[in-house]
Motif scaffolding. Structure first.
Motif, mmCIF file in Angstrom:
data_model
loop_
_atom_site.group_PDB
_atom_site.id
_atom_site.type_symbol
_atom_site.label_atom_id
_atom_site.label_comp_id
_atom_site.label_asym_id
_atom_site.label_seq_id
_atom_site.Cartn_x
_atom_site.Cartn_y
_atom_site.Cartn_z
ATOM 1 N N THR A 1 0.850 -1.193 0.000
ATOM 2 C CA THR A 1 0.000 0.000 0.000
ATOM 3 C C THR A 1 0.883 1.239 0.000
ATOM 4 O O THR A 1 2.085 1.167 0.269
ATOM 5 N N PRO A 2 0.297 2.413 -0.289
ATOM 6 C CA PRO A 2 1.111 3.643 -0.278
ATOM 7 C C PRO A 2 1.778 3.909 1.062
ATOM 8 O O PRO A 2 2.797 4.589 1.113
ATOM 9 N N HIS A 3 1.212 3.393 2.150
ATOM 10 C CA HIS A 3 1.801 3.630 3.463
ATOM 11 C C HIS A 3 2.925 2.656 3.784
ATOM 12 O O HIS A 3 3.620 2.822 4.762
ATOM 13 N N GLN A 4 3.084 1.584 2.949
ATOM 14 C CA GLN A 4 4.129 0.603 3.182
ATOM 15 C C GLN A 4 5.158 0.700 2.065
ATOM 16 O O GLN A 4 4.798 0.673 0.884
ATOM 17 N N PRO A 5 6.438 0.788 2.407
ATOM 18 C CA PRO A 5 7.459 0.854 1.351
ATOM 19 C C PRO A 5 7.526 -0.462 0.585
ATOM 20 O O PRO A 5 7.311 -1.538 1.144
ATOM 21 N N ALA A 6 7.787 -0.383 -0.698
ATOM 22 C CA ALA A 6 7.903 -1.579 -1.537
ATOM 23 C C ALA A 6 9.118 -2.391 -1.115
ATOM 24 O O ALA A 6 10.172 -1.836 -0.792
ATOM 25 N N THR A 7 8.965 -3.702 -1.108
ATOM 26 C CA THR A 7 10.073 -4.565 -0.720
ATOM 27 C C THR A 7 11.016 -4.745 -1.903
ATOM 28 O O THR A 7 10.591 -4.856 -3.055
ATOM 29 N N HIS A 8 12.312 -4.781 -1.607
ATOM 30 C CA HIS A 8 13.287 -5.016 -2.671
ATOM 31 C C HIS A 8 13.535 -6.509 -2.801
ATOM 32 O O HIS A 8 12.981 -7.337 -2.062
ATOM 33 N N GLY A 9 14.410 -6.874 -3.768
ATOM 34 C CA GLY A 9 14.619 -8.285 -4.088
ATOM 35 C C GLY A 9 15.079 -9.114 -2.914
ATOM 36 O O GLY A 9 14.625 -10.246 -2.715
ATOM 37 N N GLY A 10 15.994 -8.571 -2.107
ATOM 38 C CA GLY A 10 16.502 -9.330 -0.970
ATOM 39 C C GLY A 10 15.438 -9.626 0.050
ATOM 40 O O GLY A 10 15.354 -10.739 0.579
ATOM 41 N N GLN A 11 14.566 -8.630 0.319
ATOM 42 C CA GLN A 11 13.481 -8.851 1.284
ATOM 43 C C GLN A 11 12.456 -9.842 0.746
ATOM 44 O O GLN A 11 11.961 -10.695 1.478
ATOM 45 N N ARG A 12 12.130 -9.718 -0.546
ATOM 46 C CA ARG A 12 11.171 -10.657 -1.139
ATOM 47 C C ARG A 12 11.716 -12.083 -1.100
ATOM 48 O O ARG A 12 10.985 -13.042 -0.848
ATOM 49 N N SER B 1 11.123 -17.909 3.901
ATOM 50 C CA SER B 1 10.648 -18.097 5.272
ATOM 51 C C SER B 1 9.213 -18.610 5.311
ATOM 52 O O SER B 1 8.715 -18.969 6.381
ATOM 53 N N CYS B 2 8.538 -18.648 4.165
ATOM 54 C CA CYS B 2 7.146 -19.088 4.120
ATOM 55 C C CYS B 2 7.084 -20.614 4.080
ATOM 56 O O CYS B 2 7.772 -21.242 3.268
ATOM 57 N N PRO B 3 6.270 -21.232 4.938
ATOM 58 C CA PRO B 3 6.212 -22.695 4.933
ATOM 59 C C PRO B 3 5.515 -23.282 3.721
ATOM 60 O O PRO B 3 5.692 -24.449 3.419
ATOM 61 N N HIS B 4 4.721 -22.489 3.016
ATOM 62 C CA HIS B 4 3.992 -23.002 1.851
ATOM 63 C C HIS B 4 4.881 -22.872 0.619
ATOM 64 O O HIS B 4 4.915 -21.839 -0.048
ATOM 65 N N LEU C 1 11.888 -17.343 -6.965
ATOM 66 C CA LEU C 1 13.155 -17.249 -6.248
ATOM 67 C C LEU C 1 14.252 -16.692 -7.152
ATOM 68 O O LEU C 1 15.061 -15.862 -6.725
ATOM 69 N N ILE C 2 14.288 -17.141 -8.388
ATOM 70 C CA ILE C 2 15.318 -16.660 -9.316
ATOM 71 C C ILE C 2 15.152 -15.170 -9.567
ATOM 72 O O ILE C 2 16.122 -14.404 -9.563
ATOM 73 N N ARG C 3 13.911 -14.723 -9.777
ATOM 74 C CA ARG C 3 13.670 -13.302 -10.037
ATOM 75 C C ARG C 3 14.028 -12.461 -8.810
ATOM 76 O O ARG C 3 14.653 -11.406 -8.923
ATOM 77 N N SER C 4 13.641 -12.923 -7.625
ATOM 78 C CA SER C 4 13.961 -12.174 -6.410
ATOM 79 C C SER C 4 15.456 -12.104 -6.183
ATOM 80 O O SER C 4 15.986 -11.071 -5.767
ATOM 81 N N LEU C 5 16.165 -13.197 -6.483
ATOM 82 C CA LEU C 5 17.613 -13.203 -6.313
ATOM 83 C C LEU C 5 18.278 -12.253 -7.307
ATOM 84 O O LEU C 5 19.226 -11.537 -6.965
ATOM 85 N N ALA C 6 17.762 -12.237 -8.541
ATOM 86 C CA ALA C 6 18.346 -11.368 -9.556
ATOM 87 C C ALA C 6 18.136 -9.892 -9.228
ATOM 88 O O ALA C 6 18.973 -9.046 -9.548
ATOM 89 N N GLU C 7 17.015 -9.575 -8.568
ATOM 90 C CA GLU C 7 16.711 -8.178 -8.247
ATOM 91 C C GLU C 7 17.315 -7.733 -6.920
ATOM 92 O O GLU C 7 17.236 -6.548 -6.574
ATOM 93 N N ASP D 1 22.116 -7.055 0.301
ATOM 94 C CA ASP D 1 20.970 -7.789 0.836
ATOM 95 C C ASP D 1 21.250 -9.284 0.960
ATOM 96 O O ASP D 1 20.557 -9.982 1.700
ATOM 97 N N LEU D 2 22.235 -9.779 0.209
ATOM 98 C CA LEU D 2 22.528 -11.208 0.218
ATOM 99 C C LEU D 2 23.449 -11.523 1.393
ATOM 100 O O LEU D 2 24.646 -11.691 1.259
ATOM 101 N N THR D 3 22.852 -11.608 2.545
ATOM 102 C CA THR D 3 23.577 -11.894 3.773
ATOM 103 C C THR D 3 23.735 -13.409 3.937
ATOM 104 O O THR D 3 23.038 -14.195 3.277
ATOM 105 N N PRO D 4 24.643 -13.861 4.820
ATOM 106 C CA PRO D 4 24.737 -15.309 5.082
ATOM 107 C C PRO D 4 23.415 -15.912 5.503
ATOM 108 O O PRO D 4 23.101 -17.045 5.118
ATOM 109 N N HIS D 5 22.615 -15.177 6.280
ATOM 110 C CA HIS D 5 21.320 -15.703 6.718
ATOM 111 C C HIS D 5 20.412 -15.992 5.528
ATOM 112 O O HIS D 5 19.784 -17.060 5.445
ATOM 113 N N VAL D 6 20.321 -15.066 4.581
ATOM 114 C CA VAL D 6 19.463 -15.249 3.414
ATOM 115 C C VAL D 6 19.967 -16.405 2.558
ATOM 116 O O VAL D 6 19.178 -17.251 2.093
#
Length: 408
Positions: free
Chosen positions: A53-64, A70-73, A82-88, A93-98
């Protein structure tokens, strides 16, 4: 059943209750009742994520990417997402945790996706100095499990340097890394010499992970025996060895109701007789086989009770130290292992065996057992036990096997 005259109807509304009647297309249950609340909650969980929404900042590739991992489904986020999110994603953003989440995701779902695996290998090489062995073991896990050796040229040298630096810090992480490399047939000699050294073995003795480390070291020692004839370093002492895979793998036990093992066993029983095969037999140095037959020099299937079903281990080779030499036995009896290749023994949507399955089959072959794979596509195409018996008969006859009055 009619209610007695004068008895109040329990279904009738109480005077204090407010009743609303459902209109066309509406539910006859109260809108705030527990059933509709549960259905609404389930409906919302099935909906795709809402756009920002306009009140929420858009997520970038690393967050997506992190949100998807992290989603169980799993099916909600196919590999293209996953490939598109990684490319963006941005580099920071590409931390060891991610990347660990990505590696675990690929391994868990048997996703042999080269683009994602190459990205993990590149990240490992670039961030080598900042990674410890406990993180590296998680990043390397999907390569061994998915039987994928990356094209990144510095992948193996990088792991050798990390092992040389971190081997004495985290013993379990060290052998986990070596296990992944063992499945890829890329064992570094220097690291092997370290984990087989008396100091390392004494260090892990009596610690909580001692049993699992000894099991992994036993498997590594088997790989050295069978695949590295030129190795001259220390080996695992006999008293420290334990069976490698003494029982069916966890995934096989978890999916036993989907397995073809029971119907294949019944087909063999009716075709050969119970005395001419063994099921789930563990052979030295500790590999569990699906079905094992003993075959004489004439091709006759022999009763297992009259034969030694085990080949000697370590195997006696025709030419000591020659990598291509075939094991020999004192008798002429051949041991045939029927290997079930179920759907979950392969990487998803492909024909590549998982690393653990490929390693077991490779080692059994090097020990001198003749392997007869039974692919799930062929087993699933059989309609009933008569067809399955005909299928097994053709498979066994193709190897030159005979049974019954003419076969002994």
């Amino acid at each position: 059943m009619r209610r007695p005259r004068g008895e109040p109807d329990s279904r009738a509304p109480r005077p204090t209750e407010r009743v609303t009647y459902a209109g066309p297309g509406e539910s006859c249950f109260p809108s705030d009742g527990p059933l509709l609340c549960a259905l609404e909650q389930e409906r919302r969980s099935r909906l795709p994520p809402k756009p920002p929404t306009p009140h929420q900042p858009a997520t970038h590739g690393g967050q997506r990417l992190e949100m998807a991992l992290s989603c169980p489904h799993f099916l909600r986020y196919p590999r293209q997402h996953l490939i598109r999110s990684l490319a963006e994603a941005r580099a920071e953003d590409l931390t060891p945790h991610v990347m660990v989440l990505l590696a675990q995701h690929l391994a868990r779902h048997r996703l042999r996706e080269p683009q994602l695996l190459e990205a993990i290998a590149h990240f490992l090489v670039v961030e080598e100095a900042q990674l410890n062995s406990k993180v590296v073991q998680k990043l390397v896990l999907p390569f061994g499990r998915l039987n994928y050796l990356p094209q990144e040229q510095q992948f193996l040298p990088c792991l050798e340097r990390i092992l040389a630096r971190e081997a004495g810090v985290a013993p379990l992480a060290t052998v986990n890394i070596l296990m992944s490399l063992c499945q890829l047939q890329c064992l570094p000699l220097r690291a092997l010499q370290f984990v087989f050294s008396p100091s390392f073995i004494n260090h892990i003795s009596g610690t909580p992970p001692s049993l699992i480390v000894r099991r992994y070291l036993s498997l590594l020692d088997t790989a050295v025996e069978l695949e590295l004839p030129g190795y001259r370093g220390p080996r695992l002492p006999q008293r420290q060895r334990v069976p490698v895979f003494p029982q069916p793998l966890i995934t096989d036990r978890a999916r036993c109701k989907y397995s073809h093992k029971d119907i294949v066993a019944e087909g063999l029983r009716q075709l050969l007789g119970e005395e001419k095969y063994r099921r789930d037999l563990t052979v030295p140095p500790g590999y569990c086989t699906d079905f094992l037959l003993c075959v004489g020099s004439s091709g006759a299937v022999l009763p297992v009770r009259t034969q030694d079903p085990f080949l000697p281990y370590p195997p006696r080779s025709c030419q000591q130290g020659h990598a291509d030499s075939k094991p020999t036995t004192q008798d002429s009896t051949q041991r045939v292992v029927l290997m079930l290749r179920e759907r979950w023994h392969f990487c998803r949507d492909g024909r590549v065996l998982l690393g653990s399955r490929a390693l077991r089959e490779r080692h059994l072959g090097l020990m001198g057992y003749q392997l007869l794979p039974l692919p799930f596509e062929e087993l699933e195409s059989q309609r009933g036990l008569p067809q399955l018996k005909s299928y097994l008969r053709q498979k066994l006859q193709a190897l030159g096997l005979r049974w019954g009055p003419e076969g002994g």
